[in-house]
Motif scaffolding. Structure first.
Motif, PDB file in Angstrom:
ATOM      1  N   ASN A 176      -8.119 -31.649 -15.215  1.00 26.30           N
ATOM      2  CA  ASN A 176      -8.867 -31.852 -13.956  1.00 26.30           C
ATOM      3  C   ASN A 176     -10.324 -32.024 -14.163  1.00 26.30           C
ATOM      4  O   ASN A 176     -10.806 -30.945 -14.913  1.00 26.30           O
ATOM      5  CB  ASN A 176      -8.638 -30.580 -12.847  1.00 26.30           C
ATOM      6  N   VAL A 177     -10.785 -33.129 -13.765  1.00 26.59           N
ATOM      7  CA  VAL A 177     -12.108 -33.401 -14.162  1.00 26.59           C
ATOM      8  C   VAL A 177     -13.086 -33.431 -12.777  1.00 26.59           C
ATOM      9  O   VAL A 177     -12.829 -34.494 -12.046  1.00 26.59           O
ATOM     10  CB  VAL A 177     -12.487 -34.658 -15.083  1.00 26.59           C
ATOM     11  N   ASN A 178     -13.862 -32.639 -12.759  1.00 26.98           N
ATOM     12  CA  ASN A 178     -14.738 -32.554 -11.414  1.00 26.98           C
ATOM     13  C   ASN A 178     -16.117 -32.814 -11.588  1.00 26.98           C
ATOM     14  O   ASN A 178     -16.570 -32.780 -12.723  1.00 26.98           O
ATOM     15  CB  ASN A 178     -14.655 -31.273 -10.832  1.00 26.98           C
ATOM     16  N   ASP A 212     -14.194 -26.264 -11.558  1.00 29.96           N
ATOM     17  CA  ASP A 212     -13.224 -27.038 -12.506  1.00 29.96           C
ATOM     18  C   ASP A 212     -12.404 -25.905 -12.768  1.00 29.96           C
ATOM     19  O   ASP A 212     -12.685 -24.973 -13.346  1.00 29.96           O
ATOM     20  CB  ASP A 212     -14.046 -27.301 -13.605  1.00 29.96           C
ATOM     21  N   VAL A 263      -5.119 -37.701 -15.359  1.00 23.59           N
ATOM     22  CA  VAL A 263      -6.480 -37.297 -15.123  1.00 23.59           C
ATOM     23  C   VAL A 263      -6.586 -36.989 -13.508  1.00 23.59           C
ATOM     24  O   VAL A 263      -6.551 -38.184 -12.940  1.00 23.59           O
ATOM     25  CB  VAL A 263      -7.290 -38.014 -15.712  1.00 23.59           C
ATOM     26  N   THR A 264      -6.963 -35.925 -12.939  1.00 19.94           N
ATOM     27  CA  THR A 264      -7.327 -36.032 -11.636  1.00 19.94           C
ATOM     28  C   THR A 264      -8.564 -35.224 -11.499  1.00 19.94           C
ATOM     29  O   THR A 264      -9.312 -34.778 -12.404  1.00 19.94           O
ATOM     30  CB  THR A 264      -6.197 -35.001 -11.041  1.00 19.94           C
ATOM     31  N   THR A 303     -15.039 -42.414 -12.603  1.00 21.37           N
ATOM     32  CA  THR A 303     -14.175 -42.953 -13.711  1.00 21.37           C
ATOM     33  C   THR A 303     -14.421 -42.613 -15.121  1.00 21.37           C
ATOM     34  O   THR A 303     -13.820 -42.439 -15.806  1.00 21.37           O
ATOM     35  CB  THR A 303     -13.670 -44.434 -13.580  1.00 21.37           C
ATOM     36  N   LYS A 319     -16.880 -40.470 -16.172  1.00 23.87           N
ATOM     37  CA  LYS A 319     -16.627 -39.291 -16.677  1.00 23.87           C
ATOM     38  C   LYS A 319     -15.199 -38.655 -16.979  1.00 23.87           C
ATOM     39  O   LYS A 319     -14.860 -37.770 -17.881  1.00 23.87           O
ATOM     40  CB  LYS A 319     -17.151 -38.063 -15.724  1.00 23.87           C
ATOM     41  N   LYS A 320     -14.288 -39.282 -16.126  1.00 26.79           N
ATOM     42  CA  LYS A 320     -12.929 -38.869 -16.266  1.00 26.79           C
ATOM     43  C   LYS A 320     -12.414 -39.366 -17.608  1.00 26.79           C
ATOM     44  O   LYS A 320     -11.688 -38.980 -18.572  1.00 26.79           O
ATOM     45  CB  LYS A 320     -12.072 -39.436 -15.268  1.00 26.79           C
ATOM     46  N   GLU A 321     -12.726 -40.603 -18.198  1.00 28.25           N
ATOM     47  CA  GLU A 321     -12.114 -41.379 -19.147  1.00 28.25           C
ATOM     48  C   GLU A 321     -12.771 -40.721 -20.556  1.00 28.25           C
ATOM     49  O   GLU A 321     -12.266 -40.567 -21.484  1.00 28.25           O
ATOM     50  CB  GLU A 321     -12.699 -42.863 -19.111  1.00 28.25           C
ATOM     51  N   GLU A 343     -11.042 -37.611 -21.200  1.00 28.05           N
ATOM     52  CA  GLU A 343      -9.628 -37.855 -21.716  1.00 28.05           C
ATOM     53  C   GLU A 343      -9.846 -38.330 -23.025  1.00 28.05           C
ATOM     54  O   GLU A 343      -8.808 -38.101 -23.766  1.00 28.05           O
ATOM     55  CB  GLU A 343      -9.083 -39.058 -20.672  1.00 28.05           C
TER      56      GLU A 343
END
Length: 320
Positions: free
Chosen positions: A160-162, A168, A240-241, A246, A248-250, A253
């Protein structure tokens, strides 16, 4: 005739209700990932389909001969078959073939003595209740001389990436999961741990949380290698939620992919395979919006691709 019609209608209505219940239970078992419940529902569904056909035929026969005894026979047959259907899964797992995993490995080895045989499972990447049970099972197999060459860790992760202003919950969820596992372990050294064959059927979730401390992954890999087994990472992907963008999520990840690759490479060549579960988000088995793979929907490499490549290059240079 009236009694026969009533039995026919009641039995068909009951069969319909059972079918609906089986469908609901099947959907629920898929949501909670409970293998045992799914097996039970599958058997029940097959039996109910057969029972509906038998019910109609016997009821029609009863109407033709106007025999009340035939109606009672119909009801009795249905009850007996239902009981048998419910008993089949319990019988299979408890008494019919208690060592079916051992026998499967033995038969596979007999069929091809050159093939490497692996036990592959999910949610067992870190040290937890399930990986403990698998460790005990494969150790027992080795002690008994069962042919087994390695263990596959599927590595279906989620994270989980906030944004900074959002809470978080990722690392806390992982820590809470492991505190729960530790307190659930028996305090008595003589008490037996649950066997993996039974723990497999308790509805554990398919995906593990990405850990905040990757030492629990390396510790788990090491203990299997110390048994003389190979370890393969067999189905790596990361769901990834969260509320972050995107980019920051990548980035998060990519770090997780790199850490998983490094955990395996640390024990090369005993940890000798790192396989991803699909490679492009467009055709992932989960929704592309969760960015699970190392290529995006346009077949362009994501940061995760380069992070894995970097880990591989570093390992290669280190071994030169």
């Amino acid at each position: 005739t009236v009694c026969a019609l009533c039995v026919c209608v009641c039995t068909l209505s009951l069969s319909l209700c059972v079918c609906v219940c089986v469908c609901v239970c099947s959907v629920y078992s898929l949501r909670i990932d409970c293998v045992y419940t799914l097996h039970l529902c599958t058997v029940c569904a097959l039996c109910v389909c057969s029972l509906c056909s038998i019910c109609v035929l016997l009821s029609l026969c009863a109407l033709c001969v106007r025999s009340l005894s035939m109606c009672f026979l119909c009801a009795l047959c249905i009850c007996a078959l239902c009981i048998c259907a419910l008993c089949v899964p319990f019988f299979w797992h408890s008494s019919a073939v208690p060592d079916y995993i051992d026998r499967a490995f033995q038969l596979a080895h007999t069929a091809d003595k050159t093939a490497k045989l692996f036990y592959n499972d999910y949610n067992a990447e870190a040290v937890n209740a399930k990986s403990d049970a698998i460790y005990s099972m494969v150790k027992e197999m080795k002690d008994k001389g069962i042919p087994i060459d390695g263990v596959g860790l599927q590595a279906h992760f989620q994270m989980n990436v906030n944004n900074h202003e959002d809470k978080d919950v990722d690392t806390k969820a992982f820590s809470k999961q492991h505190r729960h596992v530790e307190t659930d372990q028996p305090q008595d050294d003589k008490s037996e741990r649950k066997d993996a064959r039974h723990l497999q059927l308790e509805g554990l979730k398919l995906r593990s949380q990405v850990p905040s401390n990757w030492s629990t992954i390396t510790e788990n890999i090491k203990r299997f290698i110390d048994l003389g087994l190979e370890v393969h990472i067999t189905e790596l992907d990361i769901k990834v939620t969260g509320s972050a963008d995107t980019q920051k999520k990548e980035a998060a990840e990519a770090d997780a992919y790199k850490n998983m690759a490094q955990a395996c490479l640390k024990f090369a060549p005993k940890c000798r395979s790192l396989e991803v579960w699909g490679f492009v988000d467009k055709y992932s088995w989960i929704s592309r919006e969760f960015l699970p793979d190392i290529y995006d929907t346009n077949y362009k490499p994501k940061p995760a691709f380069f992070s894995v490549a970097s880990a591989l290059n570093s390992s290669f240079l280190h071994h030169i």
